[in-house]
Design an enzyme around this catalytic site. Structure first.
Site, short mmCIF file in Angstrom:
data_model
loop_
_atom_site.label_atom_id
_atom_site.label_comp_id
_atom_site.label_asym_id
_atom_site.label_seq_id
_atom_site.Cartn_x
_atom_site.Cartn_y
_atom_site.Cartn_z
N CYS A 1 0.81 -1.23 -0.15
CA CYS A 1 -0.53 0.17 -0.19
C CYS A 1 1.06 1.31 0.18
O CYS A 1 1.25 1.95 1.13
CB CYS A 1 -0.99 -0.11 1.28
SG CYS A 1 -1.64 1.48 1.32
N CYS B 1 -5.99 2.52 -3.77
CA CYS B 1 -5.63 2.81 -2.52
C CYS B 1 -6.52 4.09 -2.08
O CYS B 1 -6.32 4.56 -2.51
CB CYS B 1 -3.79 3.07 -2.65
SG CYS B 1 -3.31 3.68 -1.29
#
Ligand code: FAD
Ligand code: UQ1
Length: 443
Positions: free
Chosen positions: A183, A366
């Site tokens: 991430c 994200c």
């Protein structure tokens, strides 16, 4: 994309009857029972005719890692992000509660840490990536103490919140490494949340916040990068790029950065920054059992980016963060990859010389939390860098609705759909909203 073996020494007993779990041979062996491993296992359970499936996973608890960001910001406790692995392993599948110690793929076998050997017809490698603590000198001893923190770790993210609350004034540095990380938005999400908290507590005026990043831009995708850059500038966050953290000197409260060139090679130039608070995002890499195997190329498992089939062994597939697929390491990407791997594993077992039906298209997402209840939902095709948004509005704008999706909606999707093999990403919703998006963007 053919099913024909590229290694002539490989013989797969594709049509052998399903082996029983006691014999230590399985039709499908999944190594790693994290996001990718469990979602694939559940998909295979939902399919007919794929045979017996076993999973190798050492951890008793499974964590929904995307919530670590909110744990670090004091929104929740880490225990609220976890479930027992035993409750997630699909019924009827064998669970080896240990680690893979060695891959012997030429013999269709893996060796486990407890010394046993397990054979397979098809192997899926979903071992994820881990923090490489040693890459930054001094980090291992510094982290978790004296205002040096990280959200990258089950046992670390609550300490981030402890030190965010204790911090009253001085220089706060947030780092982003040059290489691959899980991430890639997470290193800056915690910066926005900390900044928001310090502002609300009245200590923002006595605080200098520095973003020190090993990459060239605020984010890899242009529209979101521009939006985040604006947020930094509006909030007085100093932005620094191509500066990669290499050392922490705890006693001196100094962080040492190498200055990178455009091609990512280091210049001889080192810069020293004094800090009072340091949030580190460590470099990450797959576990050494994988990187030292013949499945890897340049430190990641070498697979076809669409079919996810190993480039070395035809009966081996890779899934999730540990592969060299040029995507953003996110659970959102893993959901789409798992769908492709399940379809291709089934095709491999049931067809001969047919093309693979499953293809990962590069989707990743994200949720960029940028304030206490604000979030930009970045969604994109990581293969070509273009946005691939689900909702019929401009997702580069921070919204409370997207924060609520991140905080409450996505964990529900994860536990109730993805972990049950029923979630392949938001594509159906994107299609549903397409006509509406066209109307709204015209007007
Ligand atoms: P993992 O889920 O990490 O699973 C790997 C598994 O392999 C683990 O269970 C591990 O125990 C096991 N394993 C390791 N070594 C061995 C061995 N030798 N033998 C057997 N098993 C082994 N994603 C999003 O989509 N959105 C987000 O907002 C988001 N935020 C994040 C924030 C943070 C702070 C972090 C850390 C991650 C975030 N992610 C986010 C990323 C997401 O969690 C990962 O991309 C995803 O979990 C990867 O799945 P995986 O199966 O590849 O790896
Ligand atoms: C997603 O599908 C997903 O998997 C459950 C995530 O969690 C790991 C995400 O963070 C995101 C953003 C998605 C994409 C989903 C939607 C509804 C846009």
């Amino acid at each position: 994309m053919s099913l024909i073996a590229t290694r002539s020494n490989l013989y797969i007993s594709r049509f052998s009857s399903c082996t029983c779990t006691g014999s230590m041979k399985h039709r499908i062996l999944i190594t790693g029972g994290g996001t990718g491993g469990i979602s694939l296992a559940a998909r295979l359970r939902n399919m007919n005719g794929v045979g017996d499936v076993a999973i190798v996973e050492p951890e008793m608890h499974h964590y929904y890692q995307p919530l670590f960001t909110l744990v670090g910001a004091g929104e929740m406790r880490v225990v609220e992000c976890r479930k027992s692995t035993k409750d997630l392993i699909p019924s009827g599948q064998k669970w080896y509660k240990t680690r893979v110690a060695r891959f012997s793929c030429a013999e269709n076998m893996v060796e486990l840490e407890n010394g046993s050997k397990v054979k397979y017809d098809i192997l899926v490698v979903a071992l994820g990536i881990r923090n490489d603590w040693d890459k930054i000198k001094g980090l291992k001893n510094a982290v978790g103490h004296d205002f040096v923190v990280t959200n990258y770790g089950v046992d670390q993210c609550e300490k981030t919140w402890k030190y965010i609350q204790m911090f009253k004034k001085g220089t706060a540095i947030f780092t982003m490494p040059a290489g691959v990380i899980k991430c890639p938005g997470a290193p800056q999400k915690i910066m926005y949340l900390a900044e928001d908290y310090w502002r609300r507590k009245g200590c923002r005026n006595d605080t200098k916040i520095k973003w020190m990043s090993g990459i060239k831009a605020q984010f890899g995708i242009r529209i979101y990068s521009d939006a985040l850059t604006r947020i930094c500038d509006q909030r007085g966050i100093e932005r620094n790029y191509m500066k990669n953290l290499v050392e922490i000197r705890t006693k001196e409260k100094e962080a040492i950065f190498e200055v990178l060139r455009d091609n990512n090679s280091a210049t001889p130039c080192l810069e020293t920054e004094k800090f009072d608070f340091l949030h580190v995002s460590p470099s990450q890499c797959p576990p050494s059992v994988l990187t030292t195997s013949d499945l890897c190329q340049n430190g990641f498992m070498d697979v076809n980016r669409n079919t996810l089939q190993s480039k070395v062994y035809t009966n081996v597939f890779g899934l999730g963060d540990c592969t060299n697929v040029p995507t953003s390491r996110t659970g959102a990407a893993v959901a789409c990859e798992a769908k492709a791997v399940a379809a291709n594993v089934k095709a491999f077992l049931t067809q001969s010389n047919k093309s693979f039906p499953g293809s990962y298209d590069g989707y990743a997402s994200c949720p960029l939390v940028c304030g206490k209840s604000q979030c930009i939902l970045a969604e994109f095709n990581a293969f070509n860098g273009s946005p691939l948004e689900t909702f019929p509005f401009d997702q580069s704008v921070p919204r409370t609705s997207m924060f609520l999706l991140k905080r409450y909606g996505l964990p529900m999707v994860y536990w109730n759909l993805m972990m049950k093999g029923l979630w392949s990403g938001p594509r159906p919703f994107r299609k549903l909203f397409t006509p509406l998006r066209r109307i709204l963007t015209k007007s």
